[in-house]
Structures are given as C-alpha cells and as structure tokens.
Design an enzyme around this catalytic site. Structure first.
Site, PDB file in Angstrom:
ATOM      1  N   ASP A 188       0.845  -1.185   0.000  1.00  0.00           N
ATOM      2  CA  ASP A 188       0.000   0.000   0.000  1.00  0.00           C
ATOM      3  C   ASP A 188       0.878   1.233   0.000  1.00  0.00           C
ATOM      4  O   ASP A 188       2.015   1.199   0.466  1.00  0.00           O
ATOM      5  CB  ASP A 188      -0.918  -0.001   1.223  1.00  0.00           C
ATOM      6  CG  ASP A 188      -2.002   1.063   1.116  1.00  0.00           C
ATOM      7  OD1 ASP A 188      -2.392   1.396  -0.019  1.00  0.00           O
ATOM      8  OD2 ASP A 188      -2.444   1.564   2.156  1.00  0.00           O
ATOM      9  N   GLU A 272      -3.310  -1.909  -4.327  1.00  0.00           N
ATOM     10  CA  GLU A 272      -4.609  -1.305  -4.544  1.00  0.00           C
ATOM     11  C   GLU A 272      -4.575  -0.493  -5.823  1.00  0.00           C
ATOM     12  O   GLU A 272      -3.622   0.223  -6.088  1.00  0.00           O
ATOM     13  CB  GLU A 272      -4.955  -0.395  -3.362  1.00  0.00           C
ATOM     14  CG  GLU A 272      -6.376   0.099  -3.408  1.00  0.00           C
ATOM     15  CD  GLU A 272      -6.765   0.793  -2.107  1.00  0.00           C
ATOM     16  OE1 GLU A 272      -7.949   0.959  -1.871  1.00  0.00           O
ATOM     17  OE2 GLU A 272      -5.872   1.161  -1.338  1.00  0.00           O
ATOM     18  N   CYS A 324     -10.607  -4.176   9.953  1.00  0.00           N
ATOM     19  CA  CYS A 324      -9.611  -4.901  10.738  1.00  0.00           C
ATOM     20  C   CYS A 324      -9.131  -6.111   9.934  1.00  0.00           C
ATOM     21  O   CYS A 324      -9.936  -6.938   9.507  1.00  0.00           O
ATOM     22  CB  CYS A 324     -10.221  -5.351  12.055  1.00  0.00           C
ATOM     23  SG  CYS A 324      -9.177  -6.501  12.966  1.00  0.00           S
ATOM     24  N   CYS A 327      -9.980  -9.631  12.104  1.00  0.00           N
ATOM     25  CA  CYS A 327     -11.309 -10.227  12.225  1.00  0.00           C
ATOM     26  C   CYS A 327     -12.296  -9.757  11.164  1.00  0.00           C
ATOM     27  O   CYS A 327     -13.405 -10.281  11.047  1.00  0.00           O
ATOM     28  CB  CYS A 327     -11.890  -9.954  13.615  1.00  0.00           C
ATOM     29  SG  CYS A 327     -12.340  -8.225  13.879  1.00  0.00           S
ATOM     30  N   CYS A 343      -8.661  -2.593  17.296  1.00  0.00           N
ATOM     31  CA  CYS A 343      -9.961  -3.015  16.775  1.00  0.00           C
ATOM     32  C   CYS A 343     -10.964  -3.111  17.919  1.00  0.00           C
ATOM     33  O   CYS A 343     -10.679  -3.693  18.964  1.00  0.00           O
ATOM     34  CB  CYS A 343      -9.820  -4.360  16.069  1.00  0.00           C
ATOM     35  SG  CYS A 343     -11.401  -5.074  15.591  1.00  0.00           S
ATOM     36  N   CYS A 346     -12.007  -7.206  18.119  1.00  0.00           N
ATOM     37  CA  CYS A 346     -11.092  -8.249  18.582  1.00  0.00           C
ATOM     38  C   CYS A 346      -9.914  -7.703  19.384  1.00  0.00           C
ATOM     39  O   CYS A 346      -9.138  -8.460  19.953  1.00  0.00           O
ATOM     40  CB  CYS A 346     -10.590  -9.100  17.411  1.00  0.00           C
ATOM     41  SG  CYS A 346      -9.440  -8.229  16.340  1.00  0.00           S
ATOM     42  N   ASP A 353      -1.117   1.768   8.065  1.00  0.00           N
ATOM     43  CA  ASP A 353      -0.696   1.398   6.706  1.00  0.00           C
ATOM     44  C   ASP A 353      -0.508  -0.112   6.556  1.00  0.00           C
ATOM     45  O   ASP A 353      -0.861  -0.694   5.530  1.00  0.00           O
ATOM     46  CB  ASP A 353       0.610   2.122   6.344  1.00  0.00           C
ATOM     47  CG  ASP A 353       0.402   3.625   6.211  1.00  0.00           C
ATOM     48  OD1 ASP A 353      -0.734   4.033   5.936  1.00  0.00           O
ATOM     49  OD2 ASP A 353       1.379   4.372   6.392  1.00  0.00           O
TER      50      ASP A 353
HETATM   51 ZN    ZN Z   1     -10.636  -6.989  14.720  1.00  0.00          ZN
END
Ligand code: ZN
Length: 394
Positions: A188, A272, A324, A327, A343, A346, A353
C-alpha cells in the site's frame, strides 16, 4: 515481451540542427492534426485517418507555409500524425463513455518549449556498425551502455532539457521465469514512505529526494529572478534541468531496486488500484509520492511479466484502512493523524498502513481463488514511459 532500452546519443552540431528541425516539424504536424480534427468535429463532419494524414502532410508540403516539412523524414511526421490520432481517440472514447478509467482531457497542442521527440519505425532508422542512422539526420554516435537483446522495431529520439540526447528503442525480450516460490505480499501507498508491505516492512522514500526537493525549490527561485533572455537565465535554467534529471534518475533507480526485490521474493504482488478505488484524489493529495507510486506499479508489473510472477491491482471501494485485517470488522473512519488503532471487536492493535496492506493481500488472494490469474492485465509499452531501461537492475 516488449520493453524499452535507452541509450545516450552524442549528435554533432549539424546533426543537432537537423534533429531540432525534425522535432519542430513533428510538433507542427501533431498540432495541425488536432486542429483539423477539432474543426471537423465542430462542423459535424467525419474525417478518415488517411484523409487527415493526406491534408496535414502530403498536401501541406505543397503550400508555402508548410513546404519545409519536406526537409525532414516523413516517417517521423507520420508517427506524429498517429500520436495525435491516438490522443484524440482516447479523449473521444472517454467522452462517449467507451473507455474505462478516469476521464481523459482534450489533447493539448505540443509547445515549442515543452518535451520534444520523434518516433521512427524500421524505414526511418538503421543500426550501422556502432552508429544509429536516422533518416535526413545522419549517423549518430551512441553510447552502448549494454547490448540490445534483439533488433529494435522502433526508436524514439528525445532531447532532454539539460541538453542531453537519448535514443529509446522498443525491443522484444524473452521472459526469464524465476523458480516458483510460495510467498505473496500486499503493498500500500504509505503516508510518509514509498510503500508499506503486509509483512510490516516500511520502504522509505530516499532521503536524497527530500534534500533535492529543497535544492530544486532554491534553483527554481533563482531562475525566476533572472531577467528573461539573459545568459544568466539560460544557465540558471540549465542548472535546474540538471537537478531535475538527477532527481529523476535517483527516483527511478530506487523504484527499480524496490520493484525487483518485491517481485523476486514473492510469487504474487497485490496493490490497490488507486484509479479505481475512488480514494485517489484524497489519498494522493496528501502524499508526496504520487508520481513515485505509479512509476513503481509500472515497474512491478513489467518485472513480474519478465520473471514469471503475478501482479494484480485490487480495484474495490472498500476502505482498506478501516477494516480490521484480523477479524474483518469495519471499524469506522480513522482521521489521518491516527497512525495506530485497536480493533473494537477483537482488540488487535494495528498500524494504519500495515493493516491496509494486509487487507489488500487478503483481497488479492480472494480474487485469485475466484478466478485464477484474472486481474493481471498485460499492457503494451507506453510511448512516453521509459520502461525497463535501467542498467543497474534490469
Ligand atoms: Zn478486529
């Protein structure tokens, strides 16, 4: 595969004058083509490509205003005609919605002080011993920094603003697949770096480039203070052009090395597609490395094809920095100053990045599982882009 090989040229003073004439004529023909097509478009007339060429080259040579077109190789003029045709068609297709990707603007006329070049096909040039023969210019001295892999199908002669001349040959080069490996990687565009990988590696922009940036700004200021038409101004312009070339070369060298390493160490590279993601404007606006990014993508694509690896652009509208990677929960937008976040589902702590790069890797793997090999779109060699021309790494 088709690649470009670039060499420095040393034209004698008389040859430089002949080249300058050819650059000028090619520019005039290009602009005449655009003007003619615009006029026909405005009048609602259809005009065939052969008719355009006949009017701006063959018939124009018979008029007193354009009779000097006969002094240069007609191959170069025909190629200028075709360049104009392609530019016009790209714009027109984009206008009519027949072309994917970002909107293309109406082609601009070439300017006397802008970038110049002439393109020649087989009947306009020849390799004679150590020299490059260009029709109506003569045999040019070439610095053969490496040998050509095959007979070139075309050559572009380019004068750089710092006074150097280059020949860029289009040649066929056989692919050299590397032994397969089982690693893959997502990359990225980093905020303050060239790229960030899904392995957590940050590849910085070269320090040199930042320093050079300051020097460029200073040289630009000096130039703007010099009086127009003065010898001082000419030398200030030359100094600025030399500085620009050094920056360009350093950037390209760094990009070649980075691209080669990524392609050699990984069977697949995913990035991307910023043009598709819709985030391009906002993302690139805050990044100083926009030019560096597209250059790097081009080199990775080219080297992947060369070494039998795969490269795919992930085009999707999912915000990769909000999801995330552990998860898959979408955690909401993150202001730019948030470099690290935990997150809410989780609890995994992410670097902004690196998390984006991991999501790109996951998306790339999913695409590959869905349609094996889809997403890798080979493209023809761009005329303007000097692809695959580096000595140190290619
Ligand atoms: Zn997560």
């Amino acid at each position: 595969m088709q690649v470009r090989y670039r060499y420095r040229l040393y034209p004698a003073p008389g040859q430089q004058r002949a080249l300058a004439r050819a650059f000028g004529c090619a520019r005039v023909v290009y602009n005449d083509c655009l003007r003619l097509r615009d006029a026909c478009h405005a009048a609602g007339e259809k005009i065939s490509d052969t008719e355009v060429q006949r009017r701006v080259i063959t018939l124009a040579k018979l008029t007193p205003e354009r009779e000097w077109l006969a002094e240069v190789a007609s191959v170069a003029l025909v190629q200028a005609c075709q360049d104009a045709r392609r530019a016009y068609r790209n714009w027109f297709d984009s206008l009519k919605g027949r072309r994917k990707g970002p909107k293309i603007r109406h082609p601009k006329p070439r300017r006397k002080h802008g970038r110049q070049s002439i393109r020649l096909t087989r009947n306009g040039f020849a390799l004679r011993g150590e020299r490059l023969y260009v029709a109506k210019v003569g045999e040019l001295k070439v610095e053969w920094s490496r040998s050509l892999p095959s007979a070139p199908s075309s050559v572009t002669v380019i004068p750089e603003p710092d006074g150097r001349y280059y020949a860029s040959f289009v040649v066929e080069r056989p692919a050299m697949p590397l032994p397969a490996c089982d690693r893959d990687i997502g990359i990225d565009l980093g905020l303050n770096s060239l790229i960030v990988t899904s392995d957590g590696e940050v590849i910085p922009n070269r320090r040199f480039l930042r320093k050079a940036d300051r020097r460029l700004r200073r040289a630009q200021r000096v130039l703007s203070r010099r009086q127009k038409g003065s010898a001082n101004r000419a030398s200030a312009r030359h100094r600025l052009a030399v500085l620009h070339r050094k920056v360009r070369e350093t950037r390209l060298d760094h990009a070649h090395k980075t691209a080669l390493r990524l392609v050699r160490d990984n069977q697949a590279v995913y990035a991307e597609d910023l043009a598709v993601s819709g985030l391009m404007r906002t993302r690139l606006a805050r990044s100083v490395s926009d030019a560096g990014w597209s250059q790097l993508m081009r080199l990775i694509e080219e080297k992947a094809a060369q070494y039998g690896r795969s490269f795919a652009r992930i085009g999707r509208f999912e915000p990769t920095s909000q999801v995330c990677s552990a998860c898959g929960v979408k955690d909401g937008p993150k202001p730019l100053h948030v470099r690290e976040w935990a997150c809410s589902a989780c609890g995994t702590v992410h670097d902004r990045d690196v998390n984006a790069a991991r999501n790109i890797l996951a998306a790339g793997r999913a695409d590959k599982a869905n349609a094996c090999g889809a997403g890798v779109r080979p493209r023809p060699v761009a005329v303007g882009a000097e692809a695959g021309t580096h000595r140190s790494t290619a």
